[in-house]
Each structure stands twice: as structure tokens, then as C-alpha cells.
Scaffold this motif. Sequence first.
Motif, PDB file in Angstrom:
ATOM      1  N   ALA A  14       0.833  -1.194   0.000  1.00 22.75           N
ATOM      2  CA  ALA A  14       0.000   0.000   0.000  1.00 22.75           C
ATOM      3  C   ALA A  14       0.870   1.247   0.000  1.00 22.75           C
ATOM      4  O   ALA A  14       1.883   1.314   0.706  1.00 22.75           O
ATOM      5  CB  ALA A  14      -0.920  -0.013   1.210  1.00 22.75           C
ATOM      6  N   GLY A  15       0.468   2.218  -0.816  1.00 24.45           N
ATOM      7  CA  GLY A  15       1.241   3.431  -0.975  1.00 24.45           C
ATOM      8  C   GLY A  15       2.241   3.382  -2.117  1.00 24.45           C
ATOM      9  O   GLY A  15       2.810   4.422  -2.489  1.00 24.45           O
ATOM     10  N   SER A  17       3.603   2.141  -6.131  1.00 26.88           N
ATOM     11  CA  SER A  17       3.214   2.485  -7.493  1.00 26.88           C
ATOM     12  C   SER A  17       3.473   1.328  -8.447  1.00 26.88           C
ATOM     13  O   SER A  17       4.365   0.506  -8.221  1.00 26.88           O
ATOM     14  CB  SER A  17       4.008   3.705  -7.975  1.00 26.88           C
ATOM     15  OG  SER A  17       3.761   4.843  -7.183  1.00 26.88           O
ATOM     16  N   ARG A  67      -4.781   9.815  -8.363  1.00 32.07           N
ATOM     17  CA  ARG A  67      -3.799   8.763  -8.078  1.00 32.07           C
ATOM     18  C   ARG A  67      -3.345   8.039  -9.354  1.00 32.07           C
ATOM     19  O   ARG A  67      -2.180   7.631  -9.443  1.00 32.07           O
ATOM     20  CB  ARG A  67      -4.395   7.731  -7.112  1.00 32.07           C
ATOM     21  CG  ARG A  67      -4.808   8.297  -5.780  1.00 32.07           C
ATOM     22  CD  ARG A  67      -5.190   7.170  -4.797  1.00 32.07           C
ATOM     23  NE  ARG A  67      -6.328   6.383  -5.251  1.00 32.07           N
ATOM     24  CZ  ARG A  67      -6.296   5.069  -5.422  1.00 32.07           C
ATOM     25  NH1 ARG A  67      -5.184   4.391  -5.204  1.00 32.07           N
ATOM     26  NH2 ARG A  67      -7.392   4.414  -5.808  1.00 32.07           N
ATOM     27  N   ASN A  84      -0.411   5.395  -8.727  1.00 32.80           N
ATOM     28  CA  ASN A  84       0.316   5.841  -7.531  1.00 32.80           C
ATOM     29  C   ASN A  84      -0.563   5.712  -6.288  1.00 32.80           C
ATOM     30  O   ASN A  84      -1.787   5.585  -6.394  1.00 32.80           O
ATOM     31  CB  ASN A  84       0.756   7.293  -7.692  1.00 32.80           C
ATOM     32  CG  ASN A  84       1.798   7.488  -8.783  1.00 32.80           C
ATOM     33  OD1 ASN A  84       2.679   6.647  -8.972  1.00 32.80           O
ATOM     34  ND2 ASN A  84       1.700   8.599  -9.492  1.00 32.80           N
ATOM     35  N   SER A  85       0.058   5.769  -5.138  1.00 35.97           N
ATOM     36  CA  SER A  85      -0.660   5.721  -3.854  1.00 35.97           C
ATOM     37  C   SER A  85      -1.653   4.570  -3.829  1.00 35.97           C
ATOM     38  O   SER A  85      -2.825   4.738  -3.465  1.00 35.97           O
ATOM     39  CB  SER A  85      -1.374   7.058  -3.609  1.00 35.97           C
ATOM     40  OG  SER A  85      -0.459   8.137  -3.620  1.00 35.97           O
ATOM     41  N   LYS A  87      -3.876   1.375  -3.018  1.00 35.24           N
ATOM     42  CA  LYS A  87      -4.601   0.942  -1.826  1.00 35.24           C
ATOM     43  C   LYS A  87      -4.985  -0.527  -1.971  1.00 35.24           C
ATOM     44  O   LYS A  87      -5.128  -1.021  -3.097  1.00 35.24           O
ATOM     45  CB  LYS A  87      -5.867   1.787  -1.658  1.00 35.24           C
ATOM     46  CG  LYS A  87      -5.639   3.284  -1.602  1.00 35.24           C
ATOM     47  CD  LYS A  87      -6.952   4.036  -1.551  1.00 35.24           C
ATOM     48  CE  LYS A  87      -6.746   5.539  -1.530  1.00 35.24           C
ATOM     49  NZ  LYS A  87      -8.041   6.271  -1.487  1.00 35.24           N
ATOM     50  N   ASP A  90      -7.550  -1.444  -4.490  1.00 36.18           N
ATOM     51  CA  ASP A  90      -7.206  -1.419  -5.919  1.00 36.18           C
ATOM     52  C   ASP A  90      -6.862  -2.815  -6.441  1.00 36.18           C
ATOM     53  O   ASP A  90      -6.658  -2.989  -7.648  1.00 36.18           O
ATOM     54  CB  ASP A  90      -6.013  -0.487  -6.170  1.00 36.18           C
ATOM     55  CG  ASP A  90      -6.333   0.977  -5.886  1.00 36.18           C
ATOM     56  OD1 ASP A  90      -5.475   1.664  -5.294  1.00 36.18           O
ATOM     57  OD2 ASP A  90      -7.440   1.422  -6.258  1.00 36.18           O
TER      58      ASP A  90
END
Length: 118
Positions: A14-15, A17, A67, A84-85, A87, A90
Amino acid sequence: QVQLVESGGGLVQAGGSLRLSCAASGRTFSNYAMGWFRQAPGKERELVAAIIWSGDITYYTDSVKGRFTISRDNAKNTGYLLMNSLKPEDTAVYYCAVGSYPHPNDYWGQGTQVTVSS
């Protein structure tokens, strides 16, 4: 016919890319809008982002705005989705497709798995 092959999926924290790629062959890639869809287990396939043939107009579903970035390089017959970012929500199989904007779904790739760990 357009053949599409996705790549770039994988496991990320998480966080983090990832950048997905969609390589097209067959008919002229630049004739079509392109989209990225995703399908999580037990859920319906949803449109994540779309881009018109020239790249000038894009669409994003609300949950990824700010994101994810969709782009394309018509000279390389390739589309991209920069994520990006990331979670855990996703996590899904991501598919690229081409067709008519804003919901291009005429031709599909085989999908690439994206897994986001918490």
C-alpha cells in the motif's frame, strides 16, 4: 481485429506504485479510444480510466482520481496506466480495451493481476 497484451502487474505494498502497459497490434491503434478496466473477486468489471485517440481527453472513475494517470503513445502502439498511492481496494485483474470513448470495449486484452498488500 486488434490484439492487446497487458504487462506490468504484480504485488506491491500500500502506498506504492505500478505502471501497466498495453501493447496493441493489428488494426491502427490510434483509430481507437483506449480504456483500463478492473475486476475484483466477486465484483463486476468497472471502467477505471479512458482516453481518446489523441490523448487530449481523459476520464477517471472517482475512486482513482488524483492517483492514476492514463496515457498513450500512438507511435509505439502502446497505452499506459500509472498507478500511484495504491490501496488494498485497488487489488483486481486489470484489463485494457479499445473502442469508442468514453466506454471503449470492442477489443480486450487478457488482463494482468495487481495485488496491493496492506
